[in-house]
Design an enzyme around this catalytic site. Sequence first.
Site, PDB file in Angstrom:
ATOM      1  N   GLY A 183       0.909  -1.287   0.009  1.00 30.86           N
ATOM      2  CA  GLY A 183       0.198  -0.069  -0.036  1.00 30.86           C
ATOM      3  C   GLY A 183       0.795   1.088  -0.048  1.00 30.86           C
ATOM      4  O   GLY A 183       1.843   1.097   0.313  1.00 30.86           O
ATOM      5  N   CYS A 184       0.286   2.349  -0.345  1.00 34.30           N
ATOM      6  CA  CYS A 184       0.979   3.634  -0.484  1.00 34.30           C
ATOM      7  C   CYS A 184       1.464   4.212   0.993  1.00 34.30           C
ATOM      8  O   CYS A 184       2.569   4.293   1.064  1.00 34.30           O
ATOM      9  CB  CYS A 184       0.281   4.508  -1.103  1.00 34.30           C
ATOM     10  SG  CYS A 184      -1.466   5.026  -0.333  1.00 34.30           S
ATOM     11  N   TYR A 185       0.731   4.161   1.916  1.00 26.60           N
ATOM     12  CA  TYR A 185       1.158   4.496   3.190  1.00 26.60           C
ATOM     13  C   TYR A 185       1.909   3.477   3.623  1.00 26.60           C
ATOM     14  O   TYR A 185       3.089   4.041   4.282  1.00 26.60           O
ATOM     15  CB  TYR A 185      -0.173   4.393   4.169  1.00 26.60           C
ATOM     16  CG  TYR A 185      -1.188   5.682   4.050  1.00 26.60           C
ATOM     17  CD1 TYR A 185      -0.818   6.956   3.908  1.00 26.60           C
ATOM     18  CD2 TYR A 185      -2.512   5.499   3.661  1.00 26.60           C
ATOM     19  CE1 TYR A 185      -1.543   8.063   3.841  1.00 26.60           C
ATOM     20  CE2 TYR A 185      -3.306   6.588   3.508  1.00 26.60           C
ATOM     21  CZ  TYR A 185      -2.905   7.755   3.550  1.00 26.60           C
ATOM     22  OH  TYR A 185      -3.903   8.760   3.428  1.00 26.60           O
TER      23      TYR A 185
END
Lengths: 346, 346, 346, 346
Positions: free
Chosen positions: D149-151
């Site tokens: 995921g990006c985070y």
Amino acid sequence: MVKVGVVGATGYAGAELVRLLARHPQVTLEVLTSQSYAGKAMWEVFPHFYGVVENKLEELNTAELVARCDVIFTALPHGHAMPIAQEVTRQGKKLIDLGADFRLKDVATYQQWYKTEHTATALLDGAVYGLPELHREKIKHSAIVANPGCYPTCTILGLAPLLTNQLIDPATIIVDAKSGVSGAGRGLSLKTHFTETTNNFQAYGVATHRHTPEMEQELTALADTTITINFTPHLTPMIRGILSTIYAQMTRQMSSAELTEIYRDFYQGETFVRVLPAGMYPATKNVAGSNYCDLSVTVDPRTGRVIVLSAIDNLIKGAAGQAVQNLNVLLGCPENTGLDFVGIYP
Amino acid sequence: MVKVGVVGATGYAGAELVRLLARHPQVTLEVLTSQSYAGKAMWEVFPHFYGVVENKLEELNTAELVARCDVIFTALPHGHAMPIAQEVTRQGKKLIDLGADFRLKDVATYQQWYKTEHTATALLDGAVYGLPELHREKIKHSAIVANPGCYPTCTILGLAPLLTNQLIDPATIIVDAKSGVSGAGRGLSLKTHFTETTNNFQAYGVATHRHTPEMEQELTALADTTITINFTPHLTPMIRGILSTIYAQMTRQMSSAELTEIYRDFYQGETFVRVLPAGMYPATKNVAGSNYCDLSVTVDPRTGRVIVLSAIDNLIKGAAGQAVQNLNVLLGCPENTGLDFVGIYP
Amino acid sequence: MVKVGVVGATGYAGAELVRLLARHPQVTLEVLTSQSYAGKAMWEVFPHFYGVVENKLEELNTAELVARCDVIFTALPHGHAMPIAQEVTRQGKKLIDLGADFRLKDVATYQQWYKTEHTATALLDGAVYGLPELHREKIKHSAIVANPGCYPTCTILGLAPLLTNQLIDPATIIVDAKSGVSGAGRGLSLKTHFTETTNNFQAYGVATHRHTPEMEQELTALADTTITINFTPHLTPMIRGILSTIYAQMTRQMSSAELTEIYRDFYQGETFVRVLPAGMYPATKNVAGSNYCDLSVTVDPRTGRVIVLSAIDNLIKGAAGQAVQNLNVLLGCPENTGLDFVGIYP
Amino acid sequence: MVKVGVVGATGYAGAELVRLLARHPQVTLEVLTSQSYAGKAMWEVFPHFYGVVENKLEELNTAELVARCDVIFTALPHGHAMPIAQEVTRQGKKLIDLGADFRLKDVATYQQWYKTEHTATALLDGAVYGLPELHREKIKHSAIVANPGCYPTCTILGLAPLLTNQLIDPATIIVDAKSGVSGAGRGLSLKTHFTETTNNFQAYGVATHRHTPEMEQELTALADTTITINFTPHLTPMIRGILSTIYAQMTRQMSSAELTEIYRDFYQGETFVRVLPAGMYPATKNVAGSNYCDLSVTVDPRTGRVIVLSAIDNLIKGAAGQAVQNLNVLLGCPENTGLDFVGIYP
């Protein structure tokens, strides 16, 4: 590898040139100059270059610069490219000037609009207006390429098929253009202060903008009759992009579809002009980060006027990208060399 | 206290009306209706009203609504104000309609542009086009006030002095307008999706926007000759504001200063029109959050055209603020009652 | 009518004060000063005031300024309010200082963080930290009101109920704050240049921001134990608003609902603090253009930490609005006099 | 040439993949699927691809898709990659999943946070968490790469050197993250409506965001002790970019310079992680349009905490770019193949 220099590398057009040239397969970044930041690394001034561009910024030393490079790009305020052009000519190198010094063929017009004496008038004849779609052949053989202004690029490409085919009354052209704020450069001013510009839309330079004579010169050449236009630029709260909305009275009745066909013919084979299909309009976001100029053409049968929409990324097709396109023409390599990237979206 | 109802309180124009009416000293917010959110509190839909507006949103019950209120505001898609107008007439109340149903005097024109049958044609004669600067006297005595569209407000105020004084050729009017995204409403669409709209500028409805006949009707009345215009709206990446750039060919030579004087005379005594001094241009940010329309007028002696710039906050002078101004005219109280706030800046 | 002066009227906080005071029913705008623009009309510098505020900007003449006014507002860089405070004391007037000069009780702390000598230390005892929700009684009787910083206002209101009730471990407080760009003022810098700031998010002043000791002073007083915090401010690409996300370890297990109840009790009767119901979080847009501070409190049972969200408009509750609130406390009029407007949305 | 398919090509991550893969020198875009737009050309849905990408969008036919491609990318809502993974395994192809289905090793955790049954649990063991900087060797030999995921990408890269070297107390980690709106996708919602999001800053998913267990899994592995964190994501009014501000208590006294050295050692030789020199902080604009993760590390000696700042472009290093990086690892070609572009600025 071709050795290039960028004079004025720390303005937005200069930095964008560095970004494009850093990935151009036939180019070495030999010299970057900056008046304000000489001595620093390029990445200290533009941190997105950290780990990417290692060049140090240098003071401008014209003779040495020209000696070290094959092609020089100048991205400077008007008046400052003239001495460099003279040195380039002396040493037999090539100059691509992103400023205004060699765009206007008529010295009096230059001096009237720019309030500056032209000190290299002898070079004007050898300079070419560097819009490859119109002047490709001449560019190949010119020592000085006057890279067009952002507004003129957008506008001239938008009007060329109409004027060439004598489809509009040349006395009725109105150009209402909207630019992102990067067009105003990296210099600080209240007009480009975040809080003043965000959520704001305004005109500037109404009936007095310096790109006017540049457009008129090229449109006049296309139409083969003297053209005077109304040009109103506006500041838009976005970073990149120009959209020109162009109005003119048609000289005969045609449909939008017929005109679109004429545009497609005119730009047949051009890599960087996209004539959009019916129902699609240009939007600055669709060309942002690319070297494209997107065009649409619409007839209003109620008034007999045509409305041309023309969009570019002002820093790419309107400045650095077009300069690289001109470099490619000069070098005789495919015109999209180093420009074959897709625009960034969203 | 005057009891008012807002029908369609949860669109942007409706919510802005609620904001203004909540602080109007002569008004009680009696009914707020919402098709989508009936049953909720207004602050659940617009959290800035938490602790400020306590009203619950109701289903629309036309007869009951009209019975409970003295003045009804409708902020609805076209076609939906007609039955309410009929009930308002029946019960002898007042209607201020922010939609298009009573703006066009010609039924055929309405049906052609809005593709909807008009079911309350008998009421059209009694309705007034609610631009107080032009129709103040008639508004005082009308049961139905057709609050103008945002683009027409901006454009008509920009052209009225020129047309009234016959200073321009009415066949040459071009209106190039730029609007913030709030003009597109709160309904979801890709066109108003943050990532698509931010850093983007584009035209829409080229030569086909529904505000065109509304402008033409009013401009025709001012000029006393049939006027057909070119109107191109654009979507600007900002929240509030419209700037119209208006072009026309002058019928005689005048200076910008002379024209500015004519504008000042024309709008003498008007609270909400500001004719800017020479050298100042309207900017949407200068009117945002206020009921002002800012105007400048510039002559281009090179082409003999005049360029009018006109800026408003589309949700205030272009919608809710003008509706309150109309309410004040109806009530006979000072026109700036409840509108005497300063725009927010920056 | 109370005669007021605004010293530093052409910064953003100063101009916002002028906007609020221009509509305050008990106030006359007697003097506006500006170092950069003295001699101009206020509307020449901020065109939204055209036709609204007629005052000319004056050079600062301290003695005369204080003589002409009952209450003086200073919106100046630190260090510059001290001589004005001394004159105000001499003439027995009132000062509301929007700068930092009288916020810190401890001179050494002031000198350490602001790198400036404090030249009016004798006045510190008589000055009050002007957060009305905490120090209302003392404000009424103080000649010098030190209007809190924007970040401290947001943070202290967010933490006061927890510290007063000893619900958190005071050694674990982390304040992660995000501010709109107007907080950086109208002075030009690359950090606030439109093209650099738009579509950008970044931290600044990590572990070194000058609002840190101000928060620690007030939090220490509330907790009755020395508090040291981590404070990280961030620059957000928006105009107005601060959101603080505050973390702390709880000293006992409580639910979000229980904590919300404690917050509601604590701020019972406060006009300008809104404790949001469960499921609603503060957003800067919900308070923009208003004097509200919106709060929510959430417990994370997985870690035993509480997360407080606190939002204000930095120019209103974080500066000019709070200054007017303090004026109202001084004058003994209702605290929302001249502040009873609804925030602007969208 | 490697034949690839992109399933879910018309979301933002999918379209960004198409943009990158269209210029990848070893790849042919064989299949693009879209549930909403099957039958249209890709450029009809994303007009920036006009003249660039000619592919038609197809309905998903899993067996056929896998048969036609060597590597499949899935950019789908959670739950939808499982059947495709099974078919990929059956046919012995490779899958790079940009969704969440194969990121969590623990099925119960997946089902708890995603409220969905996991129907391909047999494949979890063979899947690798595709963060090349940590798991490069394993990626080379895996049939299923779970693209992070990006985070988590941003956060794990920010914390890895600290945890690996046991420099922080693992019970004290707080991650305060700020994302551009493109992270919320192209699906319409009020949260991503231009007028609601512009000039707004807000938290969401406080203490409940689904990326939390993903971070905890990887941080736990790095620290070799169970880690529970506080994670608060915020929506920032910009298009691309994530900045994570990460706090933790240090276990011993070190200076910022010493820590920076440790980071440089840790990421020695990594193409896409840039540890910034002292005095430079990450800003989302510096990585926008690039595959870089920029890191800085600052010690606050007053509190003994370390503040890590970590920035990525959420659509590139946080999604499509990392997926291409994983493809390059799988193919055994240089990791920057097709990713060797410079970020776009301004």
